[in-house]
Design a protein around this motif. Structure first.
Motif, short mmCIF file in Angstrom:
data_model
loop_
_atom_site.label_atom_id
_atom_site.label_comp_id
_atom_site.label_asym_id
_atom_site.label_seq_id
_atom_site.Cartn_x
_atom_site.Cartn_y
_atom_site.Cartn_z
N CYS A 38 -0.12 5.00 -1.58
CA CYS A 38 0.42 6.17 -0.88
C CYS A 38 1.27 7.03 -1.82
CB CYS A 38 1.24 5.73 0.33
SG CYS A 38 1.80 7.10 1.35
N LEU A 39 2.16 6.39 -2.57
CA LEU A 39 3.00 7.15 -3.50
C LEU A 39 2.17 7.84 -4.58
CD1 LEU A 39 6.17 4.92 -4.06
CD2 LEU A 39 5.98 7.05 -2.77
N TYR A 40 1.12 7.16 -5.04
CA TYR A 40 0.25 7.76 -6.06
C TYR A 40 -0.42 9.02 -5.50
CZ TYR A 40 -3.51 8.53 -9.37
OH TYR A 40 -4.36 9.12 -10.28
N ARG B 40 -6.95 17.04 0.20
CA ARG B 40 -8.26 16.52 -0.17
C ARG B 40 -8.28 14.99 -0.05
NH1 ARG B 40 -9.61 18.25 -5.88
NH2 ARG B 40 -8.06 16.63 -6.36
N SER B 41 -7.20 14.35 -0.48
CA SER B 41 -7.15 12.89 -0.48
C SER B 41 -7.25 12.30 0.93
CB SER B 41 -5.85 12.41 -1.14
OG SER B 41 -5.80 12.81 -2.49
N ALA C 296 -2.20 2.40 7.21
CA ALA C 296 -0.77 2.75 7.04
C ALA C 296 -0.57 3.89 6.06
CB ALA C 296 0.01 1.53 6.58
N VAL C 297 -1.58 4.17 5.23
CA VAL C 297 -1.43 5.16 4.17
C VAL C 297 -1.41 6.58 4.72
CG1 VAL C 297 -2.61 6.19 2.18
CG2 VAL C 297 -2.37 3.71 2.35
N TYR C 298 -2.22 6.87 5.75
CA TYR C 298 -2.38 8.26 6.16
C TYR C 298 -1.15 8.84 6.85
CZ TYR C 298 -3.25 7.42 11.22
OH TYR C 298 -3.13 7.09 12.54
N LYS C 299 -0.32 8.01 7.49
CA LYS C 299 0.82 8.54 8.24
C LYS C 299 1.84 9.26 7.35
CE LYS C 299 0.25 5.52 12.19
NZ LYS C 299 0.81 4.47 13.07
N PRO C 300 2.26 8.67 6.20
CA PRO C 300 3.16 9.43 5.32
C PRO C 300 2.52 10.72 4.80
CG PRO C 300 3.21 7.10 4.77
CD PRO C 300 2.08 7.29 5.74
N LEU C 301 1.20 10.73 4.64
CA LEU C 301 0.52 11.94 4.19
C LEU C 301 0.63 13.04 5.24
CD1 LEU C 301 -2.77 10.51 2.58
CD2 LEU C 301 -0.51 10.82 1.55
N LEU C 302 0.42 12.67 6.52
CA LEU C 302 0.55 13.64 7.60
C LEU C 302 1.98 14.15 7.72
CD1 LEU C 302 -1.61 12.06 10.47
CD2 LEU C 302 -2.23 13.94 8.95
N MET D 142 0.83 -1.21 0.00
CA MET D 142 0.00 0.00 0.00
C MET D 142 0.86 1.26 0.00
SD MET D 142 -3.23 -0.77 -0.13
CE MET D 142 -4.11 0.63 0.54
N ASN D 143 1.92 1.25 0.80
CA ASN D 143 2.79 2.43 0.87
C ASN D 143 3.58 2.63 -0.42
OD1 ASN D 143 2.06 3.35 3.37
ND2 ASN D 143 3.72 2.38 4.47
#
Length: 401
Positions: A274-276, A285-286, A322-328, A269-270
């Protein structure tokens, strides 16, 4: 160690150390619920235990960061591995709730030093252009090592819970010895300081005090959103491990295999979703959709009673969680380029607070009802979604003015 090739050699060695450490550190996690039940401890103890560890982790992390400047990061890592091993010995020897909480708190003193030490060593030995990449590589290694550590620990735990615990203790001690010969510090970068000075500079609330001048409405909104999300994740994660043992009777190996599968899904997923999102979308927004999707999945987790669909939905949930942490992390790093280090420290401290109270509340909610912590997680991710919407609208409004 002035040549870049030498730095790269020691960075590769650090990656090996990180991989081995997080592998060993996760041995005990799949057997902890079984151990609590063996001791006939109240259900809420899984939350109290984790909260105890995260509290001292939060309080002592600044001290280890400052102490590393004085004696060297390698020595701090070695000391903390021994301290963690001793804490795990106390944990394995626990006979009641008080012993166990104190053992977890003792271990937390040193786990904070290990987390800080690994990051500091990585930064110290990375060139500015490689720093971000090396930190990302370390995070990936942690994710994979966590997964395989769970699997190995679960397998050993099926043989004997105590064997699993003592295997971890021995592994931590051996790694503490090896690390002194395997890694090296820059002697020129050591800054001698007295214990009194170290303690004065190691106030865990200092980050909040130093960042006072940077506090804005937008930053507060972001931190509250991050706090809610991490609160929800901790409440969910800590409850899930205990839930599948208590409600479904899963042996440690099942817990380990499940977390192993989750680790691989997280990696996928990461590396894709996540990279996308980071490269091709407006992350402000995502992240609304990510939090919203997590909230919807938690409704299913709360309501589903059958084991197979419950487990499948949880595995998918872990992947998106797991996806939201790199975004934050990307958001906070872009908030104020001139004060990124201070803001990341403020962000990490906020997450620690969420972990402490998320685990504590989850434990006591579980006592009232096994699925209540999942309801708490749902409410927290719903709140995170609302704050994310407000954040996005505020930014959109400013962009159109």
């Amino acid at each position: 160690m002035s040549e870049n090739v030498t730095d790269k050699k020691y960075i590769r060695r650090l990656f090996i150390v990180i991989g081995v450490y997080y592998l060993i550190a996760n041995f005990v996690h799949p057997v902890s619920p079984t151990f609590y039940q063996m001791l006939k401890l109240p259900d809420y103890m899984f939350g109290v235990a984790f909260a105890s560890m995260m509290t001292t982790n939060f309080l002592f992390s600044p001290f280890w960061g400052n102490y590393a400047k004085s004696i060297g990061t390698t020595k701090v890592l070695s000391i903390c591995l021994l301290g963690y091993a001793l804490g795990q010995f106390f944990f394995a020897s626990s006979q009641n709730s008080i012993h166990l909480a104190l053992a977890r708190a003792f271990a937390g003193i040193f786990t904070g030093g290990l987390e800080v030490g690994c990051i500091l060593y990585n930064i110290e030995h990375s060139s500015p252009e490689d720093r971000g990449t090396n930190l990302a590589k370390a995070a990936t290694i942690v994710a994979v090592s966590n997964a395989f550590g769970y699997m190995i620990g679960g397998m050993i735990g099926d043989i004997s819970v105590k064997l699993d615990m003592y295997t971890q203790i021995v592994g931590l001690i051996l790694l503490s010895i090896v690390i002194r010969f395997f890694l090296k510090d820059y002697e020129s970068k050591k800054e001698k300081a007295s214990l009194k000075v170290l303690l004065n500079e190691s106030n865990p609330l200092a980050t909040f005090i130093k960042a006072k001048g940077l506090i804005t409405g937008a930053l507060i909104l972001f931190l509250v959103m991050a706090l809610c999300a991490n609160f929800g994740t901790t409440s969910y994660d800590q409850s899930f491990n205990y839930f599948i043992r208590d409600q479904f009777g899963f042996p440690p190996s099942y817990n380990g295999l499940l977390k192993g599968a989750v680790g691989l899904i997280t990696l996928i997923m990461n590396s894709t979703v996540c990279l996308y999102i980071l490269r091709n979308t407006n992350i402000y927004r995502s992240i609304i959709y990510v939090f919203g999707l997590l909230s919807i999945m938690l409704i299913g987790i709360i309501k589903i009673q059958n084991v197979v669909p419950f487990i499948l939905l949880n595995v998918i949930f872990f992947g998106f969680n797991a996806v939201y942490k790199p975004l934050l992390q990307n958001m906070i790093s872009n908030h104020n380029a001139e004060n990124t280090g201070l803001l990341i420290g403020l962000y990490n401290s906020t997450l620690s607070i969420g972990s402490v109270f998320g685990a504590l509340l989850a434990g006591f909610l579980y006592k009232a009802g096994p699925r209540y912590p999942f309801i708490c997680s749902f409410m927290m991710f719903l709140l995170a979604s609302i704050f994310a919407i407000i954040q996005y609208l505020n930014r959109k409004g400013k962009e159109t003015v």
